[in-house]
Design a protein around this motif. Sequence first.
Motif, PDB file in Angstrom:
ATOM      1  N   GLN A 160       0.832  -1.208   0.000  1.00  9.85           N
ATOM      2  CA  GLN A 160       0.000   0.000   0.000  1.00  9.85           C
ATOM      3  C   GLN A 160       0.866   1.258   0.000  1.00  9.85           C
ATOM      4  OE1 GLN A 160      -2.549  -0.510   3.404  1.00  9.85           O
ATOM      5  NE2 GLN A 160      -3.943  -1.891   2.330  1.00  9.85           N
ATOM      6  N   LYS A 161       1.912   1.260   0.812  1.00  9.11           N
ATOM      7  CA  LYS A 161       2.800   2.428   0.854  1.00  9.11           C
ATOM      8  C   LYS A 161       3.511   2.610  -0.485  1.00  9.11           C
ATOM      9  CE  LYS A 161       3.845   2.675   5.767  1.00  9.11           C
ATOM     10  NZ  LYS A 161       4.901   2.632   6.777  1.00  9.11           N
ATOM     11  N   LEU A 162       3.971   1.515  -1.063  1.00 13.00           N
ATOM     12  CA  LEU A 162       4.645   1.590  -2.344  1.00 13.00           C
ATOM     13  C   LEU A 162       3.698   2.110  -3.429  1.00 13.00           C
ATOM     14  CD1 LEU A 162       7.288   1.053  -3.816  1.00 13.00           C
ATOM     15  CD2 LEU A 162       6.524  -1.273  -4.233  1.00 13.00           C
ATOM     16  N   TRP A 163       2.486   1.634  -3.418  1.00 13.22           N
ATOM     17  CA  TRP A 163       1.506   2.086  -4.405  1.00 13.22           C
ATOM     18  C   TRP A 163       1.228   3.582  -4.240  1.00 13.22           C
ATOM     19  CZ3 TRP A 163      -0.093   0.506  -8.848  1.00 13.22           C
ATOM     20  CH2 TRP A 163      -1.227   1.062  -9.421  1.00 13.22           C
ATOM     21  N   ALA A 164       1.168   4.041  -3.018  1.00 13.89           N
ATOM     22  CA  ALA A 164       0.914   5.461  -2.755  1.00 13.89           C
ATOM     23  C   ALA A 164       2.077   6.327  -3.242  1.00 13.89           C
ATOM     24  CB  ALA A 164       0.677   5.679  -1.266  1.00 13.89           C
ATOM     25  N   GLU A 165       3.264   5.774  -3.250  1.00  6.53           N
ATOM     26  CA  GLU A 165       4.462   6.528  -3.662  1.00  6.53           C
ATOM     27  C   GLU A 165       4.867   6.254  -5.110  1.00  6.53           C
ATOM     28  OE1 GLU A 165       6.081   8.807  -1.904  1.00  6.53           O
ATOM     29  OE2 GLU A 165       4.664   8.547  -0.252  1.00  6.53           O
ATOM     30  N   ARG A 166       3.998   5.586  -5.868  1.00 10.42           N
ATOM     31  CA  ARG A 166       4.366   5.149  -7.208  1.00 10.42           C
ATOM     32  C   ARG A 166       4.804   6.288  -8.126  1.00 10.42           C
ATOM     33  NH1 ARG A 166      -1.092   5.043  -6.745  1.00 10.42           N
ATOM     34  NH2 ARG A 166      -2.328   5.994  -8.408  1.00 10.42           N
ATOM     35  N   GLY A 177       6.302   9.126  -7.299  1.00 12.10           N
ATOM     36  CA  GLY A 177       7.648   9.535  -6.874  1.00 12.10           C
ATOM     37  C   GLY A 177       8.696   8.504  -7.258  1.00 12.10           C
ATOM     38  N   VAL A 178       8.355   7.227  -7.120  1.00 15.85           N
ATOM     39  CA  VAL A 178       9.280   6.156  -7.492  1.00 15.85           C
ATOM     40  C   VAL A 178       9.538   6.195  -8.995  1.00 15.85           C
ATOM     41  CG1 VAL A 178       9.572   3.646  -7.641  1.00 15.85           C
ATOM     42  CG2 VAL A 178       8.679   4.685  -5.541  1.00 15.85           C
ATOM     43  N   LEU A 179       8.504   6.392  -9.778  1.00 14.69           N
ATOM     44  CA  LEU A 179       8.664   6.476 -11.228  1.00 14.69           C
ATOM     45  C   LEU A 179       9.528   7.686 -11.598  1.00 14.69           C
ATOM     46  CD1 LEU A 179       8.046   5.359 -13.999  1.00 14.69           C
ATOM     47  CD2 LEU A 179       5.920   6.704 -14.011  1.00 14.69           C
ATOM     48  N   ASP A 180       9.282   8.834 -10.948  1.00  8.40           N
ATOM     49  CA  ASP A 180      10.118  10.023 -11.199  1.00  8.40           C
ATOM     50  C   ASP A 180      11.580   9.725 -10.896  1.00  8.40           C
ATOM     51  OD1 ASP A 180       7.958  11.531 -12.000  1.00  8.40           O
ATOM     52  OD2 ASP A 180       7.722  12.571 -10.074  1.00  8.40           O
ATOM     53  N   TRP A 181      11.830   9.064  -9.772  1.00 12.37           N
ATOM     54  CA  TRP A 181      13.200   8.735  -9.382  1.00 12.37           C
ATOM     55  C   TRP A 181      13.848   7.810 -10.409  1.00 12.37           C
ATOM     56  CZ3 TRP A 181      15.289   3.929  -8.047  1.00 12.37           C
ATOM     57  CH2 TRP A 181      16.595   3.973  -7.565  1.00 12.37           C
ATOM     58  N   ILE A 182      13.109   6.817 -10.876  1.00 12.87           N
ATOM     59  CA  ILE A 182      13.636   5.886 -11.878  1.00 12.87           C
ATOM     60  C   ILE A 182      13.995   6.629 -13.155  1.00 12.87           C
ATOM     61  CG2 ILE A 182      13.005   3.966 -13.415  1.00 12.87           C
ATOM     62  CD1 ILE A 182      11.381   2.817 -11.040  1.00 12.87           C
ATOM     63  N   ILE A 183      13.134   7.534 -13.576  1.00  9.65           N
ATOM     64  CA  ILE A 183      13.388   8.297 -14.800  1.00  9.65           C
ATOM     65  C   ILE A 183      14.605   9.207 -14.624  1.00  9.65           C
ATOM     66  CG2 ILE A 183      12.466  10.099 -16.320  1.00  9.65           C
ATOM     67  CD1 ILE A 183       9.670   8.760 -15.853  1.00  9.65           C
ATOM     68  N   GLU A 184      14.695   9.909 -13.485  1.00  8.19           N
ATOM     69  CA  GLU A 184      15.845  10.792 -13.227  1.00  8.19           C
ATOM     70  C   GLU A 184      17.153  10.010 -13.259  1.00  8.19           C
ATOM     71  OE1 GLU A 184      15.281  12.838  -9.522  1.00  8.19           O
ATOM     72  OE2 GLU A 184      13.398  13.722 -10.190  1.00  8.19           O
ATOM     73  N   GLU A 185      17.168   8.863 -12.619  1.00  5.75           N
ATOM     74  CA  GLU A 185      18.385   8.057 -12.582  1.00  5.75           C
ATOM     75  C   GLU A 185      18.717   7.485 -13.958  1.00  5.75           C
ATOM     76  OE1 GLU A 185      20.578   7.807 -10.012  1.00  5.75           O
ATOM     77  OE2 GLU A 185      19.265   9.326  -9.120  1.00  5.75           O
TER      78      GLU A 185
END
Length: 130
Positions: free
Chosen positions: A7-13, A15-23
């Motif tokens: 649930q926490k990961l889904w809520a932060e999806r 931000g996680v996608l943004d981080w993956i793209i930036e990296e």
Amino acid sequence: MWNLGEQKLWAERAGVLDWIIEEAVEWYRNGLQVPKVIRDESAAYRKDSDTLGQFLDQETTQAPSERVAQRELWNLWRRYCEHEGLREGSKKSFTQRLAERGHASSKSGPTWFYDGLTLESAEHHLAVVR
């Protein structure tokens, strides 16, 4: 039913996608960078593994205007290797490795020399090679 971690990961999806793209963009621009700790440890390992470098540090002094007779340095290297339990290699490879370090060969009369080196004292040689 999702567990709390999902649930926490889904809520932060987003931000996680943004981080993956930036990296991914950073990696594309600069390639994979080796961390400093890895570079430092690799350099230390290479230095520890550099038996010729250790020999030169212990047995010679860098002196651009000086030279040492090839026979003398080669014989000292052979004794050093025997003492340390190392394979000496051929004189040709020894000469090539010294040339790679900036110590070219020169000849004066019948004697060949390695340029840019002098030997430490004779007492030092006797102590190290025993």
